[in-house]
Design an enzyme around this catalytic site. Structure first.
Site, PDB file in Angstrom:
ATOM      1  N   ARG A 130       0.788  -1.095   0.073  1.00  0.00           N
ATOM      2  CA  ARG A 130       0.077   0.113  -0.151  1.00  0.00           C
ATOM      3  C   ARG A 130       1.071   1.232  -0.085  1.00  0.00           C
ATOM      4  NH1 ARG A 130      -5.016  -1.822   3.764  1.00  0.00           N
ATOM      5  NH2 ARG A 130      -6.276  -2.508   1.873  1.00  0.00           N
ATOM      6  N   LYS A 143     -18.977 -19.357   0.578  1.00  0.00           N
ATOM      7  CA  LYS A 143     -20.427 -19.452   1.099  1.00  0.00           C
ATOM      8  C   LYS A 143     -21.185 -18.660   0.020  1.00  0.00           C
ATOM      9  CE  LYS A 143     -20.448 -20.385   5.841  1.00  0.00           C
ATOM     10  NZ  LYS A 143     -20.646 -20.041   7.293  1.00  0.00           N
ATOM     11  N   GLY A 199     -10.114 -10.118  -0.905  1.00  0.00           N
ATOM     12  CA  GLY A 199      -9.257 -10.670  -0.175  1.00  0.00           C
ATOM     13  C   GLY A 199      -8.562 -12.045  -0.493  1.00  0.00           C
ATOM     14  N   GLY A 221     -13.206  -4.924   1.162  1.00  0.00           N
ATOM     15  CA  GLY A 221     -14.672  -4.239   1.290  1.00  0.00           C
ATOM     16  C   GLY A 221     -15.042  -3.306   0.274  1.00  0.00           C
TER      17      GLY A 221
HETATM   18  P1  AMP Z   1     -14.530 -16.353   0.361  1.00  0.00           P
HETATM   19  O1  AMP Z   1     -13.759 -15.606   1.359  1.00  0.00           O
HETATM   20  O2  AMP Z   1     -16.070 -16.395   0.506  1.00  0.00           O
HETATM   21  O3  AMP Z   1     -14.130 -15.792  -0.968  1.00  0.00           O
HETATM   22  O4  AMP Z   1     -13.937 -17.844   0.359  1.00  0.00           O
HETATM   23  C1  AMP Z   1     -12.719 -18.379   0.052  1.00  0.00           C
HETATM   24  C2  AMP Z   1     -12.604 -19.529   0.885  1.00  0.00           C
HETATM   25  O5  AMP Z   1     -13.365 -20.214   0.320  1.00  0.00           O
HETATM   26  C3  AMP Z   1     -10.989 -20.045   0.663  1.00  0.00           C
HETATM   27  O6  AMP Z   1     -10.439 -20.122   1.896  1.00  0.00           O
HETATM   28  C4  AMP Z   1     -11.221 -21.427   0.289  1.00  0.00           C
HETATM   29  O7  AMP Z   1     -10.693 -22.388   0.985  1.00  0.00           O
HETATM   30  C5  AMP Z   1     -12.834 -21.802   0.419  1.00  0.00           C
HETATM   31  N1  AMP Z   1     -13.450 -22.789  -0.439  1.00  0.00           N
HETATM   32  C6  AMP Z   1     -13.627 -22.590  -1.858  1.00  0.00           C
HETATM   33  N2  AMP Z   1     -14.114 -23.672  -2.223  1.00  0.00           N
HETATM   34  C7  AMP Z   1     -14.335 -24.689  -1.274  1.00  0.00           C
HETATM   35  C8  AMP Z   1     -15.164 -25.558  -1.180  1.00  0.00           C
HETATM   36  N3  AMP Z   1     -15.437 -26.536  -2.315  1.00  0.00           N
HETATM   37  N4  AMP Z   1     -15.170 -26.257   0.038  1.00  0.00           N
HETATM   38  C9  AMP Z   1     -14.631 -25.556   1.239  1.00  0.00           C
HETATM   39  N5  AMP Z   1     -14.070 -24.661   1.178  1.00  0.00           N
HETATM   40  C10 AMP Z   1     -13.837 -23.944  -0.074  1.00  0.00           C
END
Ligand code: AMP
Length: 399
Positions: free
Chosen positions: A39, A200, A357, A380
């Site tokens: 940064r 999720k 992130g 964010g």
């Molecule tokens: P996010 O912060 O929502 O972008 O999620 C990122 C996280 O999702 C990473 O730490 C990945 O390890 C996890 N992730 C991605 N695909 C899967 C999966 N099929 N099962 C469990 N975790 C996952």
């Protein structure tokens, strides 16, 4: 957000003027050592340019999350020293961002000098956007330059509040980010594709809802794809999924159809029974996931099909990994698609924008972050832009 009235620092006369410059100096630090100075490296050229134009540059920023008033751990002292090193000049630090001490440091500045004012979050009024605090800050400048895109989703005194008191401009880094996002979402070369993954679906609903109305193709991977598959009646075994969001997943599919957006879900998957490095794994069609197994990455057929869709597109927006990329061997889906996108970008057939992130970490792990057209580190603020929200720190600059 109508950005037609956004004023930039290009061509404005800053010579001899006190420029209150909002940067994002919130770098990661541990035990008094800056662990990632990206940064600061990115902000340095903009500061240097203003100083070279004869401005008296007064840098303001938040740092960390101080609980109540000043504390040593959240002081910008460390950062001011590092900034001085990068700029190869003395950068003084005012022990407070308002009041007598700040005024003394600012009054001593000569054209071309740079100082840093102590953490704005040492005052409650920063986060409450207290007009009196914003006014006290404004007394230190003649003009306000906001170059902190990553803080623009917050209406704080040092982002939104100051624009009520001083002529206000978007800085060069802010413009870089805005132009990249505009190129991807507002005036893109078509066809456009969004790759959305991550753990999720519940955290990405506003993004998916906004994107299906804007892009031509939506590739969904990662844990969140499991909820979409389940909503279509597919048994995903012990995979991460959110059954309570089946209706939402179906609504998103319906919205996509209404907008003519082609949604691409995985057709096969890499599955394992344990979530650990080197776990025994196999590839199965998504209809054949055993009840005791978990989907941890997209499979080779999905990679090939998603790669083919990507090749048909001219603009890519990417947020979220396609699998549990941090754990070998479940990064292949993310890494292969990322390399495909990097190759197309290098060949000049794709404009590729990524952010959020874990996405930056995933592209770094794939070794291609430097080959995308633009990688946002804004977190964010990037996500809120993808959600189609107005960012108060930016809309305030268009008034
Ligand atoms: P996010 O912060 O929502 O972008 O999620 C990122 C996280 O999702 C990473 O730490 C990945 O390890 C996890 N992730 C991605 N695909 C899967 C999966 N099929 N099962 C469990 N975790 C996952």
């Amino acid at each position: 957000m109508n950005l037609d009235n956004l004023k930039t620092t290009d061509g404005i006369d800053v010579a001899g003027k006190r420029v209150l410059y909002r940067a994002d100096l919130n770098v990661p630090a541990k035990d008094g050592v800056i662990t990632d100075a990206t940064r600061l490296e990115r902000v340095a050229p903009g500061l240097q340019a203003l100083a070279a134009r004869g401005a008296k540059v007064i840098v303001i920023s938040h740092f960390g999350r101080p609980k109540s008033g000043p504390d040593k751990e959240n002081s910008l002292g460390l950062v001011a020293a590092a900034l001085g090193g990068l700029l190869q000049r003395h950068v003084s630090l005012a022990g407070d961002c308002i009041g007598l001490h700040a005024h003394a440091i600012v009054d001593a500045l000569k054209p071309g000098d740079v100082c840093v004012l102590e953490n704005t979050r040492f005052h409650k009024g920063e986060e409450t956007n207290d007009p009196a605090f914003a006014e006290a800050l404004a007394e230190l400048g003649d003009i306000f330059v906001n170059d902190a895109f990553s803080a623009a989703h917050r209406a704080h005194a040092s982002t939104e509040g100051l624009t009520h008191h001083l002529p206000s401009y978007a800085g060069p880094l802010m413009m870089e980010e805005i132009n990249a996002l505009k190129a991807a979402l507002e005036v893109p070369k078509r066809p456009t594709v969004a790759v959305v993954g991550g753990a999720k679906v519940s955290t990405k609903i506003p993004i998916l809802t906004n994107l299906v109305g804007k892009v031509d193709k939506l590739i969904i991977g990662g844990g969140m794809a499991n909820t979409f598959l389940q909503a279509q009646g597919i048994d995903v075994g012990r995979s991460l999924a959110e059954p309570e969001f089946h209706d939402m997943a179906r609504d998103i599919m319906t919205m996509a159809k209404a907008h003519g957006c082609d949604v691409i879900l995985p057709s096969d998957a890499v599955i394992a029974r344990e979530f650990k490095p080197g776990a025994a794994c196999e590839v199965v069609g998504v209809e054949n996931v055993p009840t005791d197994a978990m989907i941890l990455d997209i499979g080779p057929a999905s990679i090939a099909s998603m790669g083919a869709h990507l090749r048909q597109c001219r603009t890519l927006l990417w947020n979220g990994p396609m699998g549990a990329f941090e754990i070998s061997p479940f990064g292949e889906g993310t890494f292969t698609l990322a390399r495909d996108a990097a190759n197309q970008t290098r060949e000049g057939t794709l404009l590729s924008i990524a952010g959020g992130g874990d996405t930056v970490a995933a592209l770094n792990a794939a070794g291609v972050a430097g080959e995308f057209t633009y990688v946002s580190t804004a977190g964010g603020a990037f996500l809120e832009w993808l959600e189609g929200k107005d960012l108060p720190g930016i809309s305030a600059l268009t008034r």
